[in-house]
Design a protein around this motif. Structure first.
Motif, PDB file in Angstrom:
ATOM      1  N   ALA A  22       0.807  -1.142   0.050  1.00 53.51           N
ATOM      2  CA  ALA A  22      -0.011  -0.045   0.000  1.00 53.51           C
ATOM      3  C   ALA A  22       0.888   1.354   0.180  1.00 53.51           C
ATOM      4  O   ALA A  22       0.513   2.301  -0.775  1.00 53.51           O
ATOM      5  N   LEU A  25       2.469   1.850  -3.213  1.00 51.40           N
ATOM      6  CA  LEU A  25       1.359   2.382  -4.439  1.00 51.40           C
ATOM      7  C   LEU A  25       1.072   3.756  -3.987  1.00 51.40           C
ATOM      8  O   LEU A  25       1.084   4.615  -4.726  1.00 51.40           O
ATOM      9  N   THR A  26       1.110   4.438  -2.944  1.00 46.46           N
ATOM     10  CA  THR A  26       0.481   5.738  -2.490  1.00 46.46           C
ATOM     11  C   THR A  26       1.764   6.617  -1.997  1.00 46.46           C
ATOM     12  O   THR A  26       1.629   7.990  -2.410  1.00 46.46           O
ATOM     13  N   GLN A  31      -1.860   7.583   3.805  1.00 50.22           N
ATOM     14  CA  GLN A  31      -2.840   6.839   2.711  1.00 50.22           C
ATOM     15  C   GLN A  31      -2.716   5.436   2.580  1.00 50.22           C
ATOM     16  O   GLN A  31      -3.839   4.823   2.605  1.00 50.22           O
ATOM     17  N   ALA A  32      -1.467   4.984   2.971  1.00 52.51           N
ATOM     18  CA  ALA A  32      -1.162   3.677   2.819  1.00 52.51           C
ATOM     19  C   ALA A  32      -2.049   2.921   4.000  1.00 52.51           C
ATOM     20  O   ALA A  32      -2.725   1.950   3.755  1.00 52.51           O
ATOM     21  N   LEU A  35      -5.738   2.903   3.038  1.00 55.54           N
ATOM     22  CA  LEU A  35      -5.926   1.971   1.918  1.00 55.54           C
ATOM     23  C   LEU A  35      -6.063   0.350   2.470  1.00 55.54           C
ATOM     24  O   LEU A  35      -6.641  -0.109   2.167  1.00 55.54           O
ATOM     25  N   TYR A  66      -7.215   1.362  -4.499  1.00 53.94           N
ATOM     26  CA  TYR A  66      -6.157   2.429  -4.888  1.00 53.94           C
ATOM     27  C   TYR A  66      -6.660   2.761  -6.242  1.00 53.94           C
ATOM     28  O   TYR A  66      -6.600   4.228  -6.369  1.00 53.94           O
ATOM     29  N   TRP A  69      -9.754   5.191  -5.777  1.00 54.79           N
ATOM     30  CA  TRP A  69      -9.609   6.430  -5.033  1.00 54.79           C
ATOM     31  C   TRP A  69      -8.903   7.541  -6.021  1.00 54.79           C
ATOM     32  O   TRP A  69      -9.303   8.448  -6.084  1.00 54.79           O
ATOM     33  N   TRP A  70      -8.102   6.932  -6.936  1.00 52.99           N
ATOM     34  CA  TRP A  70      -7.561   7.800  -7.896  1.00 52.99           C
ATOM     35  C   TRP A  70      -8.662   8.293  -9.045  1.00 52.99           C
ATOM     36  O   TRP A  70      -8.947   9.512  -9.389  1.00 52.99           O
ATOM     37  N   ARG A 111      -1.189   5.620 -13.308  1.00 49.72           N
ATOM     38  CA  ARG A 111      -1.383   4.830 -12.126  1.00 49.72           C
ATOM     39  C   ARG A 111      -1.413   3.121 -12.398  1.00 49.72           C
ATOM     40  O   ARG A 111      -0.656   2.401 -11.407  1.00 49.72           O
ATOM     41  N   ALA A 115       1.305   0.625 -10.858  1.00 47.37           N
ATOM     42  CA  ALA A 115       0.675  -0.322  -9.904  1.00 47.37           C
ATOM     43  C   ALA A 115       1.623  -1.787 -10.466  1.00 47.37           C
ATOM     44  O   ALA A 115       1.958  -2.409  -9.849  1.00 47.37           O
TER      45      ALA A 115
END
Length: 165
Positions: A22, A25-26, A31-32, A35, A66, A69-70, A111, A115
């Protein structure tokens, strides 16, 4: 053993690894944590229906949350601090600068490409595992990884030294 017991064991055993994914990714610990929390809440709702190892299922939820959210442009506002934190030690500044350079370059990728790279190179997942986690084909994984790596190679802000840290 009850479902809540097995879920609690899973969370205790696998959260650090999922938290790392997480974060990758963020690139933000707050945020992780959010997530991962969201992914675990969703996993709990389906816990009794999961067959076999639940980690790939939870990782898939993590990647999907994830991405969603984007799409919703979900962002936490930055929080002002009353005091400026202490600067890092001088000997670590160069190392942090190199990592920051790589993170910024990864942040400029779309993204899905980011990922794919995180799951492939930081989590050491196979193309098939990535395809399953992201609900895309193996061919899409390969093409996204190829495009992402091409973009990183062409990124003028990245130095060769930064890529090898």
């Amino acid at each position: 053993m009850t479902a809540s017991d097995t879920f609690a064991e899973f969370v205790a055993a696998r959260s650090p690894r999922l938290q790392r994914t997480a974060y990758l990714l963020t690139h933000d610990w707050g945020q992780a944590e959010d997530l991962l929390q969201t992914a675990l809440v969703r996993a709990w709702g389906a816990w009794t229906r999961i067959d076999g190892d639940p980690e790939p299922y939870v990782r898939k939820i993590l990647v999907n949350v994830y991405a969603s959210w984007w799409r919703r442009r979900w962002r936490h506002a930055e929080q002002p601090m009353s005091q400026v934190p202490e600067p890092p030690a001088a000997d670590r500044v160069a190392e942090v600068d190199k990592r920051d350079e790589v993170w910024r370059a990864l942040g400029r990728l779309p993204r899905r490409q980011r990922a794919v790279l995180v799951l492939r190179y930081f989590e050491d997942m196979t193309e098939a595992q990535i395809a399953e986690a992201m609900s895309i084909s193996v061919g899409t994984v390969k093409s996204q990884a190829k495009r992402a790596l091409e973009k990183l190679r062409l990124d003028e802000s990245l130095t060769l030294e930064a890529l090898h840290t």
